[in-house]
Design an enzyme around this catalytic site. Structure first.
Site, short mmCIF file in Angstrom:
data_model
loop_
_atom_site.label_atom_id
_atom_site.label_comp_id
_atom_site.label_asym_id
_atom_site.label_seq_id
_atom_site.Cartn_x
_atom_site.Cartn_y
_atom_site.Cartn_z
N LYS A 91 0.85 -1.19 0.00
CA LYS A 91 0.00 0.00 0.00
C LYS A 91 0.88 1.22 0.00
O LYS A 91 2.01 1.19 0.51
CB LYS A 91 -0.87 0.02 1.27
CG LYS A 91 -2.09 0.89 1.15
CD LYS A 91 -3.16 0.15 0.37
CE LYS A 91 -4.46 0.90 0.31
NZ LYS A 91 -5.55 -0.01 -0.08
N ASP A 97 -6.71 4.35 -4.60
CA ASP A 97 -7.35 4.12 -3.30
C ASP A 97 -8.04 5.45 -2.95
O ASP A 97 -8.35 6.23 -3.87
CB ASP A 97 -6.32 3.68 -2.26
CG ASP A 97 -6.96 3.05 -1.03
OD1 ASP A 97 -7.42 1.89 -1.12
OD2 ASP A 97 -7.05 3.72 0.02
N1 GLU Z 1 -7.22 0.23 -3.29
C1 GLU Z 1 -7.99 -0.94 -3.62
C2 GLU Z 1 -8.03 -1.88 -2.44
O1 GLU Z 1 -7.85 -1.50 -1.32
C3 GLU Z 1 -7.55 -1.58 -4.92
C4 GLU Z 1 -6.17 -2.14 -4.91
C5 GLU Z 1 -5.67 -2.65 -6.26
O2 GLU Z 1 -6.45 -2.66 -7.20
O3 GLU Z 1 -4.49 -3.02 -6.32
O4 GLU Z 1 -8.32 -3.05 -2.59
#
Ligand code: GLU
Length: 418
Positions: A107, A147
């Site tokens: 993240k 996100d």
């Molecule tokens: N931010 C989204 C999540 O928390 C998508 C993450 C992604 O597609 O890599 O799942």
């Protein structure tokens, strides 16, 4: 919204421990999985519109890549902290594993208030961040995505910087891009589609009629607003309440989702809509509804309000909305909490499809993407639901147990080297 009481990283660790205990995970594997493999902290000098330089702080935390390249979004928010990004990176490891995607977990985040940045400042900040983390990301290394408060445009800027530094077009470095920059059809509302699929499957297993079932949604950003559209238009459900950071609105007979969307677009908030009852963000959570979708931020369902929640199904559109104490209360009450790592995994699942398409330079139709998403999510939902019933545990622990087992098996098979 209720104030933060718990360190999110502590919360992620306590959930992990609970699942590790269920499968009797060895101390060695607990030690390996209890820390992110890499934490990147970057200082980001940006020339602001007023001519002054402001230095922002950014992070990228890579929790685990035993099953494939690190994967996870990038968040822009004033409350971003390293503890939060670490927790979110661990949740991504479990999320990709529970969906059986060949990916790991990571993240990113920047401490900033995107609402107070001009487009130009936003672009310069994003490009500087992309440059700062460019050595640590890549299509086979770490694949970021959107996100909270980041959009396809941010993804396109990051892809552009990475490609410029690499010397060639590299769309597979990031997902959630605009279609014209190698994005996938169906990605923009895939998280919400996944939330709706899990709710529909839960209703089936619990004998709840989906048509006209009442829904309250906290948060009207990308996830909350698209969930409202899909649940109302495709499933015939009745959206009785929604909210954003300014407050909530309620209508017993059901809101007209189209009007709510228009209002949000026009005035930046849902709260100015006419002909509805104004309620607080907190009240949205405790309404007498069939389905509750917390789709805003972490730790909104806590030991303080959990006993007041009346929804039979809670589908976590947001990451980490329920504290471990609240989980216990809801489990004892018999409410079904479809955990974040399953409920909101539609986003990363279509990110995986986008990545595969980018690597092959081969494009699928929206119908095909949605069909594959439905198939994967339905299977994962039912695997987790069956495990929950079999071991008489809550659904989060069941999902985590499955995920932790898959990741720890991958770590074991690869071995600790040297
Ligand atoms: N931010 C989204 C999540 O928390 C998508 C993450 C992604 O597609 O890599 O799942």
């Amino acid at each position: 919204m209720s104030e933060k009481k718990q360190n999110p990283w502590e919360m992620a660790l306590s959930q992990f421990k609970k699942a590790a205990d269920v499968i009797n995970l060895s101390d060695d594997l607990r030690a390996v999985l209890s820390v992110p493999q890499r934490e990147i902290h970057v200082a980001l000098p940006v020339k602001m519109d007023n001519g002054k330089v402001k230095v922002f702080t950014g992070y990228r935390v890579q929790h685990n890549n035993a099953r494939g390249p690190y994967k996870g979004g990038i968040r822009y928010h004033p409350n971003v902290s390293i503890e939060e990004v670490k927790a979110l990176s661990m949740w991504m490891t479990w999320k990709t594993a529970v969906l059986d995607l060949p990916l790991g977990g990571a993240k990113g985040g920047i401490i900033c208030d995107p609402k107070n940045l001009s487009i130009g400042e936003n672009e310069r900040l994003t490009r500087r961040y992309a440059y700062a983390i460019s050595k640590f990301i890549g299509p086979y290394e770490d694949v970021p995505a959107p996100d909270v408060y980041t959009t396809p445009q941010h993804m396109a800027w990051i892809m552009d910087v990475y490609s410029a530094l690499a010397g060639h077009y590299e769309p597979g470095v990031i997902t959630g891009k605009p279609i014209e920059s190698g994005g996938s059809l169906g990605r923009s509302n895939s998280t919400s589609r996944g939330v709706a699929i899990t709710v529909a499957e839960a209703a089936k297993r619990m004998n709840i009629k989906l048509k006209d079932a009442s829904v309250a949604i906290q948060g009207f950003g990308n996830v909350g607003s698209n969930a409202a559209i899909i649940m109302a238009q495709e499933y015939g459900m009745k959206i009785v309440a929604v909210s954003d950071s300014k407050g909530g609105i309620y209508k017993k007979e059901g809101l007209n989702v189209g009007s709510v969307l228009k209002e949000k677009e026009k005035s930046g908030t849902v709260t100015t809509l006419n002909g509805v009852e104004k309620i607080s963000n907190e009240e949205v959570l405790t309404l007498d509804v069939d389905v509750l979708v917390p789709a805003a931020l972490e730790e909104v369902i806590t030991e303080k309000n959990a006993s007041k929640i009346k929804a039979k199904i809670i589908s976590e559109g947001a990451n980490g909305p329920t504290t471990p104490e609240a989980d216990e209360i809801l489990f004892k009450k018999g409410s079904l909490v479809i955990p974040d790592i399953l409920a909101n995994s539609g986003g990363v699942t279509v990110s995986y499809f986008e990545w595969v398409q980018d690597l092959q330079r081969l494009w699928w139709s929206e119908e095909e993407v949605n069909r594959m998403l439905t198939e994967r999510m339905t299977k994962s939902f039912n695997d987790v639901y069956d495990a929950m019933k079999k071991y008489k545990i809550d659904m989060r622990t069941a999902a985590l147990t499955l995920a932790v087992k898959r990741v720890s098996d991958a770590v074991t098979a690869r071995g600790i080297w040297p």
